[in-house]
Scaffold this active site. Structure first.
Site, PDB file in Angstrom:
ATOM      1  N   LYS A 114       0.866  -1.191   0.000  1.00  0.00           N
ATOM      2  CA  LYS A 114       0.000   0.000   0.000  1.00  0.00           C
ATOM      3  C   LYS A 114       0.896   1.231   0.000  1.00  0.00           C
ATOM      4  O   LYS A 114       2.045   1.170   0.455  1.00  0.00           O
ATOM      5  CB  LYS A 114      -0.890   0.016   1.251  1.00  0.00           C
ATOM      6  CG  LYS A 114      -2.140   0.857   1.091  1.00  0.00           C
ATOM      7  CD  LYS A 114      -3.291   0.085   0.454  1.00  0.00           C
ATOM      8  CE  LYS A 114      -4.537   0.925   0.342  1.00  0.00           C
ATOM      9  NZ  LYS A 114      -5.689   0.097  -0.074  1.00  0.00           N
TER      10      LYS A 114
HETATM   11  P1  NAD Z   1     -13.059   7.830  -2.457  1.00  0.00           P
HETATM   12  O1  NAD Z   1     -12.001   8.840  -2.320  1.00  0.00           O
HETATM   13  O2  NAD Z   1     -13.658   7.601  -3.815  1.00  0.00           O
HETATM   14  O3  NAD Z   1     -14.282   8.170  -1.461  1.00  0.00           O
HETATM   15  C1  NAD Z   1     -14.091   8.340  -0.090  1.00  0.00           C
HETATM   16  C2  NAD Z   1     -15.416   8.776   0.520  1.00  0.00           C
HETATM   17  O4  NAD Z   1     -15.271   8.836   1.942  1.00  0.00           O
HETATM   18  C3  NAD Z   1     -15.875  10.149   0.052  1.00  0.00           C
HETATM   19  O5  NAD Z   1     -17.275  10.142  -0.142  1.00  0.00           O
HETATM   20  C4  NAD Z   1     -15.525  11.053   1.240  1.00  0.00           C
HETATM   21  O6  NAD Z   1     -16.359  12.189   1.333  1.00  0.00           O
HETATM   22  C5  NAD Z   1     -15.784  10.091   2.392  1.00  0.00           C
HETATM   23  N1  NAD Z   1     -15.138  10.496   3.625  1.00  0.00           N
HETATM   24  C6  NAD Z   1     -13.860  10.924   3.801  1.00  0.00           C
HETATM   25  N2  NAD Z   1     -13.651  11.246   5.100  1.00  0.00           N
HETATM   26  C7  NAD Z   1     -14.819  11.027   5.733  1.00  0.00           C
HETATM   27  C8  NAD Z   1     -15.243  11.163   7.076  1.00  0.00           C
HETATM   28  N3  NAD Z   1     -14.407  11.601   8.026  1.00  0.00           N
HETATM   29  N4  NAD Z   1     -16.514  10.822   7.388  1.00  0.00           N
HETATM   30  C9  NAD Z   1     -17.369  10.377   6.438  1.00  0.00           C
HETATM   31  N5  NAD Z   1     -17.012  10.221   5.153  1.00  0.00           N
HETATM   32  C10 NAD Z   1     -15.765  10.548   4.809  1.00  0.00           C
HETATM   33  O7  NAD Z   1     -12.470   6.481  -1.828  1.00  0.00           O
HETATM   34  P2  NAD Z   1     -12.880   4.990  -2.159  1.00  0.00           P
HETATM   35  O8  NAD Z   1     -12.001   4.484  -3.229  1.00  0.00           O
HETATM   36  O9  NAD Z   1     -14.365   4.881  -2.286  1.00  0.00           O
HETATM   37  O10 NAD Z   1     -12.422   4.253  -0.797  1.00  0.00           O
HETATM   38  C11 NAD Z   1     -13.257   4.190   0.346  1.00  0.00           C
HETATM   39  C12 NAD Z   1     -12.807   3.050   1.232  1.00  0.00           C
HETATM   40  O11 NAD Z   1     -12.840   1.829   0.477  1.00  0.00           O
HETATM   41  C13 NAD Z   1     -11.374   3.153   1.779  1.00  0.00           C
HETATM   42  O12 NAD Z   1     -11.317   2.551   3.038  1.00  0.00           O
HETATM   43  C14 NAD Z   1     -10.583   2.331   0.782  1.00  0.00           C
HETATM   44  O13 NAD Z   1      -9.373   1.853   1.330  1.00  0.00           O
HETATM   45  C15 NAD Z   1     -11.558   1.211   0.531  1.00  0.00           C
HETATM   46  N6  NAD Z   1     -11.317   0.467  -0.702  1.00  0.00           N
HETATM   47  C16 NAD Z   1     -11.275   1.089  -1.901  1.00  0.00           C
HETATM   48  C17 NAD Z   1     -11.062   0.333  -3.044  1.00  0.00           C
HETATM   49  C18 NAD Z   1     -11.078   0.927  -4.419  1.00  0.00           C
HETATM   50  O14 NAD Z   1     -11.012   0.172  -5.398  1.00  0.00           O
HETATM   51  N7  NAD Z   1     -11.197   2.223  -4.585  1.00  0.00           N
HETATM   52  C19 NAD Z   1     -10.857  -1.050  -2.951  1.00  0.00           C
HETATM   53  C20 NAD Z   1     -10.931  -1.661  -1.693  1.00  0.00           C
HETATM   54  C21 NAD Z   1     -11.173  -0.885  -0.580  1.00  0.00           C
END
Ligand code: NAD
Length: 424
Positions: A114
């Protein structure tokens, strides 16, 4: 032997502390492989880099960047890159370790890695964002590569950032190395289905968990925290299956509508600077209210450590689908289990993203691209096979799905470690 590391000071509920506690819980199910468990409690390699750039106003700014390769026993490192002002080495270590477990849980030929930069990308211009991305890529270029460690998108990173990373790495090595990152734009070796893959995996595992619980998705009420790539796509798929999205929380606040939020309006509104609360089709309520909203399914899809013991005590959900990585602290996990709330853990629930990243990487190497139906059919099959196997393990030992996922995954990782033996 102590697994204390001099360079991080985890607490019980911090990301690395949470991960260590999850590993400790799996030891009784590892048999003779438990001898190797220390290997999971320390990263193979952790790189900290300085990322200096010239800002648009002529000043020089420095950002701290990381790339951690937790384990490569089963294959190259794989894992996203996060741009967020609160990123720390400890957080990136935990996220890399969850990638090791996740890739093994769905049996992809990868280890776990990561990366991250301590930066608020919303405060950077487009040009500054490109500079930060390129300099960071160049700095970690000494340890990443198509056969060693393959980054992907995570919080606040996307296909454009992957394109800059691919280009920077390619410039440094000569040629065009499409296989160095996944989550790229389609015409740069990206894969159909990648953008929606994580949300889709949350839906596939959630649908199966709901079926086993006897919970009808038609009319089911869902609360989603984090409405970015993962949360919004999962919400759309559940809504298509007849569920109602009754609450959404993002970094701007919480919006509620017990009759169901209209996603056709909410999704575009959430992508503007005003965020989810700029959508007029619901009531804006205090953030803490999100956690005891009337709902059947809770989807944390934002950051780590969100489901605390107190929030676990008050949630009305019967099912928690961990779209985010590490959203539930260990004490909360115990409370949810005692209260009979089923948790589909991150290390299987959100594995759809890395699975389609794997498809992208395979397609890049073969220079032969699949259609979206083929991607989705293969994704569903891998997720369902993995989930069923984990469920059998949970039933056999009478353990939670999280410990069962760790048991299946850690056995594969430590078996690989044992078969490879220790060098020299
Ligand atoms: P992203 O940047 O597209 O979205 C993040 C979201 O979280 C946004 O809506 C933001 O407003 C919100 N957020 C941020 N801080 C916040 C807070 N304090 N309270 C409430 N909401 C808050 O990110 P993503 O890619 O959707 O990732 C989200 C989660 O999923 C993370 O934990 C990431 O590690 C995990 N994840 C992502 C992927 C991927 O393919 N993108 C894969 C596996 C896991």
């Amino acid at each position: 032997m102590s697994s204390e590391l001099s360079y991080v000071q985890p607490t019980a509920n911090s990301p690395w502390g949470t991960y260590l506690s999850q590993v400790d819980r799996v030891v009784p199910y590892l048999g003779g492989l438990a001898r190797w468990v220390e290997t999971l409690k320390r990263p193979k390699r952790a790189l900290i880099v300085d990322v200096p750039i010239e800002m648009d106003d002529g000043s020089i700014a420095h950002f701290e960047g990381y790339r951690v390769q937790h384990n490569m026993s089963r294959g190259p490192g794989k894992g996203g890159v996060r741009f967020h002002p609160d990123v720390t080495l400890e957080e990136v270590m935990a996220l890399s370790a969850w990638m090791t477990v996740k890739t093994a849980a769905v049996n992809l030929p990868y280890g776990g890695a990561k990366g991250g930069i301590r930066v608020d990308p919303k405060k950077l211009s487009h040009k500054e964002l490109e500079k930060v991305t390129r300099r960071y890529t160049s700095e970690i270029g000494i340890i990443i590569g198509p056969h060693t460690d393959i980054p992907a998108p995570d919080v606040n990173t996307n296909a454009q950032i992957m394109a800059w990373m691919m280009d920077t790495y390619s410039m440094n090595v000569g040629g065009t190395a499409t296989g160095v990152v996944t989550g790229k734009p389609l015409h740069l070796g990206g894969s159909l289905g990648r953008v929606k893959a994580t949300g889709r995996g949350v839906f596939v595992t959630g649908r199966e968990a709901a079926r086993r619980l006897g919970l009808d998705l038609r009319g089911a009420r869902i609360a989603v925290q984090g409405f970015g790539n993962v949360g919004s796509v999962a919400a759309e798929l559940f809504a298509e299956a007849g569920a109602k999205i009754v609450a959404v929380q993002d970094h701007t606040g919480t919006i509620l509508n017990q009759n169901g939020l209209d996603l056709a309006g909410l999704v575009p509104a959430s992508r503007t600077a005003g965020g989810a609360v700029s959508f007029k089709g619901g009531d804006v309520v205090p953030n803490e209210q999100f956690w005891d909203v009337d709902c059947d399914i809770l989807i944390p899809a934002a950051l780590e450590g969100q489901i605390t013991a107190e929030r676990a005590q008050k949630t009305k959900a019967r099912l928690v689908l961990e779209g985010a990585n590490g959203p539930t602290v260990p004490t909360a996990d115990d409370i949810l289990a005692e209260r009979g709330v089923l948790v589909v853990p991150d290390v299987i629930c959100n594995a759809g993203g890395v699975t389609v990243s794997y498809f992208e990487w395979v397609q890049d190497f073969s220079s032969f691209f699949w259609d979206e139906d083929e991607i989705n059919v293969r994704l569903d099959r891998i997720m369902m096979n993995a989930l069923n196997n984990i469920w059998d393990t949970a039933d056999k030992h009478k353990i939670t799905l999280r410990t069962a996922t760790f048991a299946v995954a850690c056995e594969r990782i430590l078996m690989a470690r044992q078969e490879r033996g220790l060098y020299p």
